[in-house]
Design a protein around this motif. Structure first.
Motif, PDB file in Angstrom:
ATOM      1  N   ALA A 161       2.924  11.955  -2.974  1.00  0.00           N
ATOM      2  CA  ALA A 161       3.371  13.520  -2.692  1.00  0.00           C
ATOM      3  C   ALA A 161       2.240  14.359  -3.715  1.00  0.00           C
ATOM      4  O   ALA A 161       1.638  13.901  -4.675  1.00  0.00           O
ATOM      5  CB  ALA A 161       4.898  13.496  -3.998  1.00  0.00           C
ATOM      6  N   PRO A 162       2.421  15.589  -3.044  1.00  0.00           N
ATOM      7  CA  PRO A 162       1.431  16.483  -3.845  1.00  0.00           C
ATOM      8  C   PRO A 162       1.684  16.737  -5.316  1.00  0.00           C
ATOM      9  O   PRO A 162       2.903  16.873  -5.510  1.00  0.00           O
ATOM     10  CB  PRO A 162       1.459  17.811  -2.852  1.00  0.00           C
ATOM     11  N   PRO A 163       0.776  17.086  -6.091  1.00  0.00           N
ATOM     12  CA  PRO A 163       1.029  17.100  -7.759  1.00  0.00           C
ATOM     13  C   PRO A 163       1.918  18.512  -7.790  1.00  0.00           C
ATOM     14  O   PRO A 163       1.752  19.385  -6.787  1.00  0.00           O
ATOM     15  CB  PRO A 163      -0.067  17.195  -8.277  1.00  0.00           C
ATOM     16  N   PRO A 181      -5.477   5.732  -4.174  1.00  0.00           N
ATOM     17  CA  PRO A 181      -5.544   6.272  -5.380  1.00  0.00           C
ATOM     18  C   PRO A 181      -4.779   7.491  -5.329  1.00  0.00           C
ATOM     19  O   PRO A 181      -4.931   8.199  -4.410  1.00  0.00           O
ATOM     20  CB  PRO A 181      -6.981   6.180  -5.654  1.00  0.00           C
ATOM     21  N   VAL A 182      -4.139   7.749  -6.651  1.00  0.00           N
ATOM     22  CA  VAL A 182      -3.531   8.923  -6.767  1.00  0.00           C
ATOM     23  C   VAL A 182      -4.358  10.157  -6.967  1.00  0.00           C
ATOM     24  O   VAL A 182      -5.434   9.805  -7.778  1.00  0.00           O
ATOM     25  CB  VAL A 182      -2.541   8.931  -7.835  1.00  0.00           C
ATOM     26  N   PRO A 190       0.806  -1.186  -0.078  1.00  0.00           N
ATOM     27  CA  PRO A 190      -0.209  -0.029  -0.007  1.00  0.00           C
ATOM     28  C   PRO A 190       1.075   1.306  -0.103  1.00  0.00           C
ATOM     29  O   PRO A 190       1.961   1.458   0.695  1.00  0.00           O
ATOM     30  CB  PRO A 190      -0.763   0.149   1.449  1.00  0.00           C
ATOM     31  N   VAL A 191       0.429   2.421  -0.663  1.00  0.00           N
ATOM     32  CA  VAL A 191       1.089   3.684  -0.595  1.00  0.00           C
ATOM     33  C   VAL A 191       0.591   4.300   0.492  1.00  0.00           C
ATOM     34  O   VAL A 191      -0.482   4.721   0.768  1.00  0.00           O
ATOM     35  CB  VAL A 191       0.445   4.498  -2.118  1.00  0.00           C
ATOM     36  N   THR A 192       1.410   4.708   1.240  1.00  0.00           N
ATOM     37  CA  THR A 192       1.277   5.402   2.443  1.00  0.00           C
ATOM     38  C   THR A 192       1.292   6.978   2.401  1.00  0.00           C
ATOM     39  O   THR A 192       0.858   7.853   2.888  1.00  0.00           O
ATOM     40  CB  THR A 192       2.022   5.026   3.918  1.00  0.00           C
ATOM     41  N   HIS A 193       2.028   7.335   1.437  1.00  0.00           N
ATOM     42  CA  HIS A 193       2.658   8.584   1.257  1.00  0.00           C
ATOM     43  C   HIS A 193       2.522   9.172  -0.182  1.00  0.00           C
ATOM     44  O   HIS A 193       3.109   8.460  -0.962  1.00  0.00           O
ATOM     45  CB  HIS A 193       4.077   9.124   1.728  1.00  0.00           C
TER      46      HIS A 193
END
Lengths: 220, 179
Positions: free
Chosen positions: B90-92, B133-134, B85-88
Motif C-alpha cells: 500500500a502506498p504510504p 522491501p517496503v 512474498p509481498v505482492t501488493h
C-alpha cells in the motif's frame, strides 16, 4: 688533436705494465690463476690505500679482499682507459669509504677504542737509530706521535689527500682517480694539509726544538 | 719548513707501514672460487634474461590457472523457510505538514515488475522469492525557527574625546614670559 684510439690505449697500458694486459684478458675469461697474479702484484697498493682510509690493518685487509672480489666480478667492464692498477685502486677506495661510513664500524669503535697502532714499535726503532743522536731520536719520536695525532684531527678530505700523497705508493694521477677529483684540487689539499700541520707544530714549539736538536747533534 | 715537511712524510709512511698477510692472495682466490665470483658480464646478461623469461611465464600462466569453472548452487526449497512474498504494497499515507518524497513512477513500476518477476521465479524454480522491501518514507525537517542567539556582529566603536584639564604653567616660566 684526435682522442687516443683503443689500440693506442692498449699499447700504453702494455708499455706501462708489461704482461699485465695479458693477465687481465685471461682473468676476464674466468682464469682465477691469472687474477691471482694480479692480486699479488697490487695487493700492497690496495691494502695501503684501504689502510689510509680506515686506519686499522685488520679492517684494511678485509676491505682489500672485498675490493679484489668486486674487481673480479666487474672485470668485464674494464676497458683499458686507465691502467688496471688505477681502476683497481678506485674500486678499493670506494670500498674503504663505504666501510668507514658504515654504522656497524662506528658502533664497534665506540665499544672498544683502539690505541694508536705501531706506536711502541716506532719508539724502539727511534731509540735504536745509530745515525742520529739520542736526543734527536727521542724528539723525533715525540714529534711523530704529535704528528699522528694532528693528522687524525685534519678534515677528512685533507687527511685522505695527504696520506695517499705522502705514502709514496701512488702518483697524483692515480690519487686523483681514486678520490675522483682533479689533480689541481688534490695538490691544493695536500699543501693545505701541510700548512695546517706546520702551523700547529710551530704553535707547540716543535720547529724550534728540531733546530735545537740538530745543532747539538752537529756539535757533538 | 723542509724539516717539518720531511717529518710529515715520515709520519705518514710510518702510519701506513703495514703489509697484508702472506695468505692474502690465497684467501681472495678461495673466496672467488667458493662464492663463484661472477664471470664477465655476458653470463650476467644470460641470467637476467632467464629471470625475465620466468617472470613473463608466471604473468601469462597465473591468470589462466586462477580462472575457475562456474559453480552451480542447488538449493532445496524445502530447507528454506521464508515468509510469503509481498505482492501488493500500500502506498504510504501522507503526513500533514510533511512534504512527501517524490519518487518517479518508473522506479515504482520497476520495483513492481521485479516483485512480479520474483514471484514468477519462485513458481518455476522452487526458490521462494524474497519479500519486496517496503519503500522508505522520510519525514522532512521542519523549517528552522528564528534564532534566539545574539548576533555575533561587533557593536560599532564609540570614540569619545578625552576631557583633559588645561595645563598650568609653572610660576617661574610664567614670570619669564611676563618680562
Amino acid at each position: 688533436m684526435l682522442p687516443p684510439s683503443t689500440n693506442d690505449r692498449v699499447n700504453a697500458l702494455e708499455a706501462a705494465e708489461p704482461g699485465e694486459l695479458a693477465l687481465v684478458r685471461r682473468a676476464q675469461g674466468g682464469d682465477t690463476g691469472a687474477f691471482g697474479e694480479l692480486v699479488e702484484r697490487h695487493r700492497r697498493a690496495v691494502f695501503r690505500a684501504a689502510l689510509a682510509a680506515v686506519g686499522s690493518p685488520i679492517e684494511a685487509e678485509d676491505v682489500a679482499q672485498e675490493a679484489f672480489i668486486t674487481a673480479f666480478q666487474k672485470l668485464g667492464t674494464f676497458r683499458g682507459d686507465a691502467s688496471f692498477k688505477t681502476w683497481l685502486l678506485a674500486i678499493a677506495w670506494r670500498k674503504a669509504i663505504d666501510r668507514r661510513k658504515s654504522t656497524v664500524r662506528w658502533l664497534q669503535r665506540l665499544a672498544s677504542p683502539r690505541p694508536i697502532e705501531g706506536e711502541e714499535r716506532n719508539q724502539m726503532e727511534e731509540l735504536a737509530g745509530t745515525h742520529r743522536t739520542q736526543e734527536e731520536a727521542l724528539l723525533g719520536g715525540e714529534l711523530r706521535r704529535e704528528l699522528r695525532t694532528l693528522i687524525s684531527t685534519l678534515p677528512r678530505n685533507l687527511r685522505d689527500a695527504l696520506m695517499l700523497a705522502c705514502s709514496g705508493e701512488y702518483s697524483y694521477e692515480e690519487i686523483g682517480e681514486m678520490l675522483a677529483i682533479p689533480v689541481g684540487t688534490l695538490k691544493w689539499r695536500v699543501s693545505e694539509a701541510r700548512r695546517i700541520l706546520r702551523q700547529k707544530l710551530e704553535a707547540k714549539g716543535f720547529s724550534a726544538k728540531i733546530k735545537g736538536a740538530r745543532i747539538k747533534g752537529s756539535e757533538g | 719548513m723542509k724539516d717539518l715537511d720531511s717529518e710529515i712524510d715520515r709520519a705518514v709512511r710510518s702510519m701506513l707501514d703495514a703489509e697484508p698477510s702472506s695468505a692474502f692472495r690465497a684467501r681472495v682466490i678461495d673466496a672467488l672460487e667458493k662464492h663463484g665470483g661472477r664471470r664477465p658480464s655476458f653470463s650476467f646478461a644470460i641470467a637476467a634474461g632467464a629471470a625475465a623469461a620466468v617472470v613473463l611465464a608466471l604473468i601469462v600462466l597465473l591468470p589462466l590457472r586462477s580462472a575457475k569453472p562456474p559453480v552451480t548452487v542447488v538449493v532445496d526449497a524445502r530447507d528454506v523457510h521464508l515468509p510469503a512474498p509481498v505482492t501488493h504494497v500500500a502506498p504510504p499515507q501522507p503526513v500533514p505538514g510533511v512534504r512527501p518524497l517524490t519518487v518517479s513512477t518508473t522506479r515504482r513500476a520497476q520495483r513492481k515488475s521485479l516483485a512480479t518477476a520474483m514471484t514468477h521465479e519462485s513458481e518455476t524454480t522452487g526458490i521462494v522469492a524474497l519479500e519486496t522491501p517496503v519503500p522508505l518514507s522520510v519525514a522532512t525537517l521542519p523549517a528552522p525557527a528564528a534564532s534566539t542567539m545574539p548576533s555575533i556582529q561587533p557593536a560599532p566603536l564609540r570614540v569619545t574625546a578625552l576631557d583633559l584639564p588645561a595645563l598650568e604653567m609653572p610660576r617661574e616660566a610664567a614670570r619669564g614670559e611676563d618680562r
